[in-house]
Motif scaffolding. Structure first.
Motif, mmCIF file in Angstrom:
data_model
loop_
_atom_site.group_PDB
_atom_site.id
_atom_site.type_symbol
_atom_site.label_atom_id
_atom_site.label_comp_id
_atom_site.label_asym_id
_atom_site.label_seq_id
_atom_site.Cartn_x
_atom_site.Cartn_y
_atom_site.Cartn_z
ATOM 1 N N GLY A 85 3.095 7.559 -18.231
ATOM 2 C CA GLY A 85 1.792 7.912 -18.076
ATOM 3 C C GLY A 85 0.973 7.347 -17.017
ATOM 4 O O GLY A 85 0.044 7.614 -17.051
ATOM 5 N N ILE A 86 1.592 6.702 -15.888
ATOM 6 C CA ILE A 86 0.849 6.352 -14.925
ATOM 7 C C ILE A 86 0.169 7.360 -14.038
ATOM 8 O O ILE A 86 -0.882 7.348 -13.491
ATOM 9 C CB ILE A 86 1.816 5.543 -13.788
ATOM 10 C CG1 ILE A 86 0.906 4.685 -12.968
ATOM 11 C CG2 ILE A 86 2.819 6.331 -12.952
ATOM 12 C CD1 ILE A 86 1.914 3.594 -12.149
ATOM 13 N N GLU A 87 0.515 8.729 -13.994
ATOM 14 C CA GLU A 87 0.131 9.913 -13.449
ATOM 15 C C GLU A 87 -1.223 10.109 -14.231
ATOM 16 O O GLU A 87 -2.316 10.914 -13.280
ATOM 17 C CB GLU A 87 0.969 10.705 -13.414
ATOM 18 C CG GLU A 87 1.995 10.666 -12.255
ATOM 19 C CD GLU A 87 3.101 11.780 -12.207
ATOM 20 O OE1 GLU A 87 3.108 12.459 -13.012
ATOM 21 O OE2 GLU A 87 3.534 12.128 -11.112
ATOM 22 N N GLU A 88 -1.672 9.698 -15.479
ATOM 23 C CA GLU A 88 -2.733 10.295 -16.219
ATOM 24 C C GLU A 88 -3.831 9.009 -15.763
ATOM 25 O O GLU A 88 -4.913 9.322 -16.503
ATOM 26 C CB GLU A 88 -2.519 10.337 -17.419
ATOM 27 C CG GLU A 88 -1.521 11.376 -17.710
ATOM 28 C CD GLU A 88 -0.706 11.142 -19.164
ATOM 29 O OE1 GLU A 88 -1.374 10.543 -19.955
ATOM 30 O OE2 GLU A 88 0.245 12.078 -19.608
ATOM 31 N N MET A 89 -3.641 8.182 -15.085
ATOM 32 C CA MET A 89 -4.636 7.282 -14.833
ATOM 33 C C MET A 89 -5.604 7.502 -13.605
ATOM 34 O O MET A 89 -5.122 8.202 -12.730
ATOM 35 C CB MET A 89 -4.117 5.748 -14.852
ATOM 36 C CG MET A 89 -3.099 5.370 -16.126
ATOM 37 S SD MET A 89 -2.592 3.894 -16.006
ATOM 38 C CE MET A 89 -3.797 2.835 -16.265
ATOM 39 N N ILE A 90 -6.551 6.933 -13.557
ATOM 40 C CA ILE A 90 -7.805 6.974 -12.506
ATOM 41 C C ILE A 90 -7.640 5.794 -11.528
ATOM 42 O O ILE A 90 -7.613 4.501 -11.660
ATOM 43 C CB ILE A 90 -9.003 7.321 -12.993
ATOM 44 C CG1 ILE A 90 -9.155 8.404 -14.113
ATOM 45 C CG2 ILE A 90 -10.198 7.366 -11.921
ATOM 46 C CD1 ILE A 90 -10.601 8.369 -14.673
ATOM 47 N N MET A 91 -7.780 6.289 -10.206
ATOM 48 C CA MET A 91 -7.740 5.428 -9.183
ATOM 49 C C MET A 91 -9.176 5.068 -8.565
ATOM 50 O O MET A 91 -9.957 5.895 -8.305
ATOM 51 C CB MET A 91 -6.789 5.464 -8.046
ATOM 52 C CG MET A 91 -6.591 4.474 -6.994
ATOM 53 S SD MET A 91 -5.283 4.872 -5.704
ATOM 54 C CE MET A 91 -5.057 6.365 -5.628
ATOM 55 N N SER A 92 -9.416 3.763 -8.618
ATOM 56 C CA SER A 92 -10.657 3.093 -8.141
ATOM 57 C C SER A 92 -10.796 3.219 -6.563
ATOM 58 O O SER A 92 -9.718 3.242 -5.762
ATOM 59 C CB SER A 92 -11.048 1.875 -8.640
ATOM 60 O OG SER A 92 -10.270 0.843 -7.817
ATOM 61 N N LYS A 93 -11.761 3.071 -5.872
ATOM 62 C CA LYS A 93 -11.978 2.926 -4.386
ATOM 63 C C LYS A 93 -11.337 1.833 -3.900
ATOM 64 O O LYS A 93 -10.678 1.888 -2.818
ATOM 65 C CB LYS A 93 -13.552 3.015 -3.914
ATOM 66 C CG LYS A 93 -13.739 3.136 -2.559
ATOM 67 C CD LYS A 93 -15.055 3.065 -2.350
ATOM 68 C CE LYS A 93 -15.380 3.133 -0.776
ATOM 69 N NZ LYS A 93 -16.686 3.153 -0.348
#
Length: 116
Positions: free
Chosen positions: A66-74
């Motif tokens: 599920g790594i693709e479902e996570m949000i990336m911070s700046k």
């Protein structure tokens, strides 16, 4: 190339924002996943099959967890930029050392275990 990595790591930003319950991807895991993706290709180009299998299997395990479902911070995005610059500026010997970090991440990452 970073755009390709981000696309491979995460769903589009609209998807992440639409799902308020989505978790934020920590920088260490994001850079680790990027290293798996880059080094899978690097090892294939260098005909290093054993190493390629290790990072390739780990990459797929992280993706399936599920790594693709996570949000990336700046901040994480900036860390990915720095990682990409470091890899691209490295010579072949340095790239092998950088990819050793990918193998270490593949063996030590707890992301897959936590997500299962």
């Amino acid at each position: 190339m970073k755009k390709l990595l981000i696309a491979g790591l995460l769903s589009c930003a609209a998807f992440g924002q639409a799902h308020a319950s989505a978790e934020t991807l920590d920088t260490e895991t994001a850079v680790g996943m990027a290293s798996l993706m880059i080094c899978t290709t690097f090892y294939a180009e260098q005909d290093m099959q054993i190493e390629g299998v290790i990072v390739g299997q780990s990459m797929m395990s992280h993706k399936n967890a599920g790594i693709e479902e996570m949000i990336m911070s700046k901040e994480t995005s900036q860390a990915l930029d720095e990682y990409m610059q470091r890899f691209q500026a490295a010579n072949k010997e340095q790239q092998i050392k950088i990819c050793d970090e990918a193998i270490k991440f593949a063996r030590e990452s707890t992301f897959v275990k936590v997500a299962e």
